[in-house]
Design a protein around this motif. Structure first.
Motif, PDB file in Angstrom:
ATOM      1  N   TYR A  17      36.601  39.535  42.908  1.00 52.88           N
ATOM      2  CA  TYR A  17      35.390  40.185  43.426  1.00 52.88           C
ATOM      3  C   TYR A  17      35.369  41.632  42.948  1.00 52.88           C
ATOM      4  CZ  TYR A  17      35.166  36.101  46.407  1.00 52.88           C
ATOM      5  OH  TYR A  17      35.083  34.823  46.858  1.00 52.88           O
ATOM      6  N   PRO A  18      34.152  42.226  42.868  1.00 52.43           N
ATOM      7  CA  PRO A  18      34.121  43.632  42.451  1.00 52.43           C
ATOM      8  C   PRO A  18      34.865  44.487  43.463  1.00 52.43           C
ATOM      9  CG  PRO A  18      31.890  42.707  42.598  1.00 52.43           C
ATOM     10  CD  PRO A  18      32.829  41.702  43.172  1.00 52.43           C
ATOM     11  N   SER A  19      35.504  45.550  42.989  1.00 53.25           N
ATOM     12  CA  SER A  19      36.193  46.447  43.922  1.00 53.25           C
ATOM     13  C   SER A  19      35.126  47.221  44.693  1.00 53.25           C
ATOM     14  CB  SER A  19      37.070  47.430  43.153  1.00 53.25           C
ATOM     15  OG  SER A  19      36.234  48.314  42.451  1.00 53.25           O
TER      16      SER A  19
END
Ligand SMILES: Cc1ncc(COP(=O)(O)O)c(C=O)c1O
Length: 400
Positions: free
Chosen positions: A7-9
């Motif tokens: 997942y995107p940070s």
């Protein structure tokens, strides 16, 4: 075998703040942002019902109307446009749409999809319609509805409507007005101008996020809906059903976007606290400063003279300036968003908006300074500092 998903940070989820000086959305007022953190209520909670009524009452004040049927549609401005047309128009009805830009074209397209017999009155982009011209068109077409844009966002042109309602009544036509870019920026006088139906949006002059389309319908429009021979072809946008939620019955129709209504209520409160006249004057003042700065930089706008809107300026690009690269630089180096051209003006104008909360001096100075740098780097000859100085002179001569 186990698969892993990445997942995107958190950092990637947070967009860089921008200064939104395009055709909308414009920046949210800080009080609107705060209002949106209010806990969500149920859509039939007595407290929420009270808040809905307050919102409708404030909408009536901002639209300058006593129309009972005044509410925000859960959609953007185009949803407001579609709601009005799908309710007022039955298949085969004659509709006259005035087109002098991109959003007039959209209105004609929606009317066409509603099954209307669409007649079009065309004017060059950047110009507006005279009353004589509209009288001739009404006489020729004899439409059930005349649709027109008050503030054409593709060109920056302001359409005078003050006598059009009376004219439409002479021909027994309903007057439908797109107020998407005017509400909260320039005067909208629904009752005084005898406008039968109008719609707007939340994300421009009201300094809220996109997502609501305030609209208002007067007695003649309500009667036209009552007399329909066929059911409204849209379930979601059927105003009779929507009114049973927003009116006294309070019957569930769809789950209202609670947080957006908190935002709209706060946006409207801000408009009324400032006062409509003071707000319109503020938009004029900052527009004068922007226009003086643009002129000093040697720039011209597509619409000129008294038809120039204070909230939206379509600046003609000088030779040598690449539209996409120039706007990319404004965005990435200065954090400023301006809009590109639409339709026949794609690649030929930049649309600068000073709407609602963003109609203020520091926005004017920031865009003029950034424009000057980008233009000079493209080889456009301009006196450095002249744009900001010209705006400053306007402010010095017209203190707030
Ligand atoms: C004059 C006008 N009408 C209609 C619309 C459509 O509104 P939305 O994009 O909110 O659907 C816009 C959007 O900019 C507009 O400027």
């Amino acid at each position: 075998m186990t698969s892993t998903t990445t997942y995107p940070s958190a950092g990637q989820l947070n967009p860089t703040p921008r200064l939104l000086l395009g055709p909308g959305p414009s920046d949210l007022h800080p009080r609107v942002i705060a209002a949106m953190t209010t806990p969500v209520l149920g859509h039939l909670d007595p407290q929420f019902l009270l808040l809905m009524s307050e919102t409708q009452e404030m909408l009536r004040s901002v639209f300058k109307t006593r129309n009972e049927l005044t509410l925000p549609i859960s959609a953007t401005g185009s949803g407001g446009m579609e709601t009005c047309l799908v309710n007022l128009v039955e298949p085969g009805d004659r509709v006259l749409i005035c087109i002098a830009g991109y959003f007039g074209e959209r209105m004609a397209e929606i009317a066409h999809r509603c099954g209307a017999e669409v007649h079009v009155e065309q004017e060059s982009w950047g110009r507006t319609f005279s009353l004589d011209r509209l009288r001739d068109a009404l006489r020729r077409v004899r439409p059930k509805v005349l649709g027109i844009v008050n503030a054409e966002t593709s060109t920056g042109a302001w359409q005078d409507l003050s006598s059009l309602g009376a004219l439409c009544r002479e021909f027994d036509a309903l007057l439908l007005v797109d107020c998407v870019t005017s509400l909260g920026c320039t005067p909208v006088e629904i009752d005084a101008w005898q406008i039968d139906a109008a719609f707007s949006c939340s994300q421009k002059g009201l300094s809220c996020p996109p997502g609501l389309a305030p609209l208002t319908l007067g007695p003649r429009a309500v009667e036209a809906i009552r007399r329909r021979k066929s059911p409204v072809r849209s379930w979601y946008f059927d105003l009779t059903a929507l009114q049973s939620y927003w009116g006294t019955e309070r019957v569930y129709h769809h789950t209202a976007p609670i947080t957006m209504i908190y935002a709209l209520r706060e946006g409207l409160r801000l408009v009324l606290e400032e006062g409509l006249e003071a707000r319109y004057e503020r938009h004029q003042r900052h527009a004068r400063a922007l226009q003086a700065g643009l002129q000093a930089l040697g720039l011209r706008t597509l619409t000129e003279g008294h038809c120039q809107l204070p909230q939206l300026h379509a600046v003609l690009l000088p030779d040598g300036v690449n539209d996409v690269q120039g706007r990319k630089r404004l965005l990435e180096e200065f954090g400023i968003e301006v809009g590109g051209g639409l339709g026949q003006y794609k690649g030929r104008v930049w649309r600068i908006g000073l709407m609602g909360y963003n109609s203020r001096a520091n926005c004017v100075f920031q865009i003029l300074a950034a424009l000057e740098k980008v233009l000079a780097d493209c080889g456009v000859r301009c006196h450095r500092g002249s744009g900001v100085a010209a705006a400053e002179a306007v402010y010095a001569n017209s203190p707030s």
